[in-house]
Design an enzyme around this catalytic site. Structure first.
Site, PDB file in Angstrom:
ATOM      1  N   GLU A 141       0.816  -1.219   0.000  1.00 42.07           N
ATOM      2  CA  GLU A 141       0.000   0.000   0.000  1.00 42.07           C
ATOM      3  C   GLU A 141       0.846   1.263   0.000  1.00 42.07           C
ATOM      4  O   GLU A 141       0.808   2.045   0.953  1.00 42.07           O
ATOM      5  CB  GLU A 141      -0.960  -0.006   1.202  1.00 42.07           C
ATOM      6  N   GLU A 314      -6.316  -7.992  -0.370  1.00 39.74           N
ATOM      7  CA  GLU A 314      -6.864  -8.000   0.983  1.00 39.74           C
ATOM      8  C   GLU A 314      -8.360  -7.749   0.864  1.00 39.74           C
ATOM      9  O   GLU A 314      -8.786  -6.729   0.342  1.00 39.74           O
ATOM     10  CB  GLU A 314      -6.225  -6.910   1.864  1.00 39.74           C
TER      11      GLU A 314
HETATM   12 ZN   LIG Z   1      -3.371   0.670   4.719  1.00 44.42          ZN
END
Ligand SMILES: [Zn+2]
Ligand SMILES: [Zn+2]
Ligand SMILES: [Zn+2]
Lengths: 666, 666, 666
Positions: A141, A314
């Site tokens: 991320e 995710e």
């Molecule tokens: Zn994050």
């Protein structure tokens, strides 16, 4: 395929084998590991400890799991920060961010760059050929926790070099930035600072260049990692797990270096907190299901960024911990979100995380299992999906699920997002809100949508939508020339040059060849202000909100005719059309926007369906020969299944949180 | 007894005798002085000027007043700051706080510590044996103006030493903090920083340890002062004046070192601004009377902290200056607040301040007299109370007013407050709001309540309530074992370990021996979201708000039965009970909470009365043989006086702002 | 006269002549230039380049335009900042503000002072005698972008010197500041810091002195420029262009040094964003017209500051770029604003700006022309006004337009604004809101108002209003003694000494000779709280809001009688009167305030008219023999033109955005 995120370094070694077996039993085939374990792999500079990771990988592989390895650069160890404090990023007020959580590094730090090369190389050399390691994730991320922009000395040097390269001479830069305004001529590149901290905002081009520079730094840093992985882990696809509602660097550009685009999908966190453009009513309405279009939008976006290859790295499997309030998913939603991802073309959905960790910042973040090891609701639903996939794929030929190009393209570009942020002109014109409202209107009509870059081939789309293309670059201009479908441009389209000046001679700039009009001025309306929108016949069909481009029709010597389809109550055009191009001169209420998109779709020869008439949360998505349906709404939804066609998943009356699918003739 | 706060250093010496006489005439017996006069007592390092204070004390004493002396450490003089800049505290962004107001010191500063020892010693040596000096106050409102937490170099050193002592080795600390999460292993204690300034939140245990450390520093600093006072002023009780709605250090722990707990009561400032958990409706409703339960809660809390000895050191006597808006007390409220304090066991109520000072930061803070010296409304009411006390005490035997243990104990602990702040999970689950809502429900039933520490002897209480005990420590676990009454635990009870991890194997942790259930997950609901709460029979009795613990009933091999009393509309238990223990799995609306507490009280054998049915501001409090009643509400309240029992104060129909009392059979 | 702001340095030289000609054609006579062109005039220290400016001035002059030259000090060049970093201002947190926009200088910087002297001298020497240069503007919008207050080392030194001069000895300063409160005695002037960064607010007098000092610095800096201009450009009037809703330095004091007061009028930016005291309803209501009284208030204010000479240096001509949302002016408003300015006595209205610049921070700020050079709506309306002026002035004798003293004076003073900010006591009692509500009430009654300084001669006004005079200085006290009209004082009047303590013995301080009352306490009410206001007869006539002064009537030995005209429901006086003076003890709703002002006006012998009865946006303003009317409202307004009197402008039924005028007998 289903997968899961797992952290062997957080659990006793005795547990690994048992966990691996349970994963297989649940029907998971893939496991992502290692993306925060730098300090475990390299406990001090250049000293590596692989034994534990060897064991973990072998244990997981023995159970038949495929492994996605993450490079651990999101979590630089303390010894690195200690030896090289320039690793730490600096905020806009000049405060150095501290070690002690994650993402504490500046993309311009040479020390971070060197240390990253060493750990990525070492890791890739060790596991690059491992048969069970099927893919690599770079970092984690990028940009999370507001870490894209750094105001460190290293960043300043790099920015100055970047500017020197871009402009050649300081005179050229002064000219490009328009320093004639307020007389802020810069003496040399060494005299340029950050575009923050001035008494009022810096020059727009100064700000824009810093955004472009920063994006380049992130892309370059990732490219470095990808290069090392390609060399030492040949044949393994490389991906990054992007975030939702995030636009701080150019993800299309990074996508060029990747094989797959993955993203991390947290529908309830988005609805409660991250999607700032939602109204309170919408937050309440979708609190437990997620917004019916926000995840879908990202699936369609990242499928494009991944050149057709989309993973959900995710997937929310229960309540998260990071929103202001953290709702419980409606029973069935974990399954529904998973199927929704597959319907949009995902190859893999990987749940976050295997087991809730009882300590650390994310201790309240649920997983497939409770902290005491018992399978949680999300785990049950994941297991159910695994079974359903088996049944479904057994019944179908593989090619029946090939994702095809959609009929509709929605163009999204990152520089336009930065431009809107630097020059908003209306306080609520910033971010993903406008693009998602357009996307939503298309989806409520039952249309499949590809979210594409300004560089995408548009020639075969029936309908191309530019909801928020402030800058229409040369490439997009060419692409639009090649397009033989209907084009719909939203407010501000083509209004800015690449350097964030007003397009010459006036907006919509390059789009004027499609639509010979001039935007003479703009008006932004504070919440609560609206103009009635009326047809020629004087019938009010909706209202104009937030923004108006005030349009003059050009004299049209070439015989190109512009027709005003609706006007605001005070006469300014609300929607104009010319040839195959529509221009929305204003944002309008959702119902009217849906009507406008339906009109354009029909002219483009597309069939539409008003899904929300009775089921506000019903959405369709076609993948290959299958038509999928999901219901995010509060009530049951009657599905538009053709008579006699049997469902291969779910039932024709879809309960809240329900999913169904049936075969359509290809 | 009544008293007043007085600042001789601010008024011409000629005025002292006259003021002292007027105090006596008003019926005041006590006067607090000197707590900001350091720079007058010690104008330069080590040079003391006592003459003025000698004179002030003698003047006041001659008039027959008893004196409370405050140590002046809340106001370090400029010469100290100048010679030792490390005295100054540092904020979370690293900015040094400046000299020029008050509380400009860091509890970890060695220079401040040394200078404090010197002034406290000197003062105690000089006045410790003075017959008129009947008590000592340490400092003033520790922690006021956000000064508990300091991020100075001195604090960092002390924190590292504290950690080294606590954990012995860095490996132990890494283990305890769970640095396996995100791989933030610390190399040594010298490498630990503050838990602020990271890109995202620091490790919860890191944050929690810093809270514990800081609390320890404040407690230690106070203990140093208490020690000096005990040595040089033997036989005089020592107190500190705590604040309302404040929980930044462990006040129970500090209470161990004190003889009396005093607090500063500003009911209208609380309602307007400080009590952030109130709704706008509540702020409006109680704007001029104060909330009927907030002051009462603090009286009951500090009576516990003071081992039964409660003083109100500063009592609001008119409008204050520090709220966003500063209302005028309803006529009669100064009297009512005073009687309310006595009803809750206060030995002394001391008004702030004798006379409004026309200059300085608090120039708009009223007192008993206007700046021109004329007695203000608050002064008139104080004089009235003085007379009423004389009459009442003349009519009663002293022991009739002995404060007895209440039937109900409400457990409050400071570490749990810190845990909620560090890991809120729902944005509105922070602070005193939950505890006060529970307290309020009990008080609306007419019950006397003791607010107690987790260390308190619970064996004799009929009802024990844990509204917000996130952490149930070993001591409290034992105390609950000894308890033979009914126990009621609110949401999150027992959910965290001492180190702020999830209780093992699952919440409610240690409470599972009372209630064999497991909290498998939690849900927080944004304002506006609610679930209907229903009985088994399907009757809706209220709604669930803010928070839900999602409870699984354990298999109960020991035959311990768990009964679900109500459920949320989607089936999750709302309230469960087992043996003599209730667990509230969710927060509910005020009426339902009152019903639940009534149910528990009845099972505990307690009689209740629904006071608010017709008079929302009516409250009762029994002290010894007297039943007191106060009316904070807008309309008159009919009192539940038994037939034939005469009132010793007030009338049976209580006007707004009214107070009454009658004798009950003991 | 009409004018325009023009930036030759931003446009190709070829275009200058053409632009100049077009200006004349549009009917403009004046052009302001050069106020941001420092780096063009002096590209490096002491090296001047005048050729381009010579050419620009000559080109404009040749076209017959009169030129206003701005000194360019609002935009210090980078070479200056580079050589002398002390030029940069510092914010309250100690952060240095960066080069790269404008106003990046500290008024206390000696380097900035020296460089300013050099450029102003050089410019004035070169153009001071140029026949076309008819006036000079100093700098541009002093204080814009929050740049009045600077916390630099230079500012600190200067502040200390200023204090030493003011107080002579540190003892005197400690006494004046009341450092007896909280014992913050300062050791020497060298030990004084800024009144920011303390744990809580600094001493009010400390804060007030810093405001006075800062104001003095700005005034002195401007005086330096004015002095140089007077020397080198004799006979040319000097002005500054002030801003709206701005009070950070004492503009009355600066006005003493100027010949003309100009201001920059942006009605829509004010309504949307800057006028923080407006309700959301008001923002919506006046979004496209501007508030009907805010611009008028400033015209009347700056006419006073300019000793009767008022210019509008920048007039909004279309949407601006700096408000949160930027509305489109209602068609006709640019014309209406212009006429409104003339009606209030403006000699010149100069539009901002000639042509919208497609780049830079203000690229979305419209002008008289679009970026493509085509005349915009504002340009059309300006051209219309130019014609109308010609017609009107041809028909009238010059003296018919002489602005006369109004019948009503509204006193405004800047120190009182600072006092309200430092000691608000009620969160919404800060800024221009109260003064403008009073002004508005007067204007809705059709009255002409002069906004005057506390130093103004009040002897001839029929009605004098003090809406927010927290401090009544000696000068104002004398002026009020000389006043033979009716005086109306609002809440807080006379409540503070010059040093920001409570007036002795009590407020209204010096006004007690007019009104023998004492303000014993005050109450501020949060939004939503209100008291009914009733007459003696018990009739409710309105309600009390925001603030109450609680008044005791003094015994009146001198036979001076005080009459309570209305009371709040709980008995406290709402309005009292004595002799010719009214005191409003509370703020009230708009209708009641209008009634009160009408009552006072009638007692003052003034005729009133309830303009808003049917047309909320209708306002009148008399200039000389002409009665002007403007309509900011949504509907048409019927004008109160006497029968038989012909209109010299507009029509008797005024459309939204309309303007009219007729001759009244003088
Ligand atoms: Zn994050
Ligand atoms: Zn305090
Ligand atoms: Zn400005």
């Amino acid at each position: 395929r289903l997968g899961v995120c797992y952290y062997p370094e957080q659990w006793p070694r005795e547990r690994w084998a048992e966990d691996a077996r349970a994963m297989r039993e649940m029907g998971l085939s893939t496991v992502r590991i290692a993306e925060f374990a730098w300090s475990r792999m390299e406990p001090s500079a250049g000293r590596f400890e692989w034994e534990w990771l060897d064991a973990a990988i072998d244990t997981l592989a023995s159970a038949g799991l495929q492994i996605v390895l993450g490079t651990p650069t999101a979590a630089p160890p303390q010894w690195l920060v200690d030896a090289h404090p320039d690793v730490l990023p600096v905020d806009a007020h000049g405060r150095i961010k501290a070690f002690g959580a994650r993402r504490h590094y500046c993309f311009s730090s040479p020390s971070m760059w060197a240390a990253s090369e060493r750990i990525v190389t070492a890791m890739a050399q060790r596991y690059g050929q491992h048969p069970a390691v099927v893919a690599w994730q770079t970092d984690n991320e990028y940009g999370c926790h507001d870490t894209t922009l750094s105001y460190s000395p290293a960043a300043l040097s790099a920015f100055r070099r970047w500017l020197a390269e871009r402009y050649g001479s300081i005179e050229a830069m002064n000219e490009a930035w328009g320093t004639a305004f307020w007389g802020v001529q810069f003496l040399s590149f060494e005299h340029v600072g950050f575009p923050v901290g001035q008494p009022t905002s810096a020059l727009p081009t100064h700000a824009m260049d810093f955004r472009r520079f920063t994006s380049d730094q992130v892309v370059r840093y990732n490219r470095m990692q990808v290069g090392l992985l390609r060399r030492h882990a040949p044949g393994r696809p490389v991906l990054h797990n992007f975030m939702g509602l995030f636009g701080e660097f150019d993800q299309h550009e990074m996508g060029q270096d990747l094989d797959i685009a993955a993203w991390d999908s947290y529908p309830l966190g988005h609805v409660d907190t991250a999607a700032t453009f939602l109204s309170e009513t919408e937050r309440q309405q979708w609190a437990r299901t997620g917004h019916p279009d926000i995840s879908a939008f990202h699936h369609d976006l990242y499928r494009g960024i991944g050149h057709g290859r989309l993973w959900v790295m995710e997937q929310q499997a229960g309540p998260v911990n990071w929103a202001d309030w953290n709702a419980l998913p409606l029973p069935g939603m974990v399954r529904a979100w998973t199927w929704e991802a597959f319907a949009h073309g995902a190859e893999l959905v990987s749940y976050f995380r295997w087991r809730q960790l009882p300590y650390g910042q994310e201790q309240m973040h649920s997983g497939l299992h409770r902290p005491d090891g018992v399978r949680d609701v999300g785990g049950e639903e994941a297991a159910q999906v695994a079974k359903e996939i088996d049944q479904l794929t057994a019944a179908l030929s593989a090619t029946m699920l090939d994702t095809a190009r959609a009929d509709v393209a929605l163009v999204l570009d990152y520089p336009s997002l930065w431009m809107a942020q630097i020059q908003p002109q209306g306080k609520d014109m910033v971010g993903f809100g406008v693009a998602i409202r357009y996307y939503s209107a298309l989806r409520r009509l039952g249309l499949n949508v590809d979210v594409v870059s300004p560089d995408a081939d548009l020639s075969a789309y029936a309908l191309v939508v530019l909801p928020q293309s402030l800058h229409v670059c040369d490439r997009l201009t060419e692409r639009l020339q090649d397009c033989r479908g209907v084009i719909v441009a939203g407010p501000r389209a083509g209004s800015k040059t690449a350097g964030l000046a007003i397009a010459t001679p006036l907006p919509p700039g390059p789009l004027r060849s499609h639509l010979p009009v001039r935007v003479r001025a703009v008006e932004s309306m504070r919440p609560g202000r609206a103009y009635a929108v009326r047809t020629d016949a004087g019938v009010t069909v909706g209202h104009s909100l937030q923004w108006r481009d005030l349009i003059d029709l050009d004299p049209t010597p070439q015989g190109q005719e512009v027709q005003v389809l609706e006007r605001c109550e005070d006469g300014w055009p609300a929607r104009v059309t010319s040839g195959r191009t529509d221009l929305h001169a204003t944002l309008v209420n959702d119902d009217l926007l849906q009507q406008w998109m339906q009109d354009a779709a029909h002219r483009a020869g597309l069939q539409t369906m008003a899904l929300c008439a009775h089921a506000p949360g019903l959405r369709l998505r076609r993948r290959g020969a299958l038509q999928f349906a999901t219901n995010h709404g509060p009530g049951a939804a009657k599905l538009p299944v053709p008579a006699g066609v049997p469902l291969v998943l779910g039932s024709a009356t879809l309960p809240p949180g329900g999913v169904a699918a049936w075969v359509v003739s290809p």
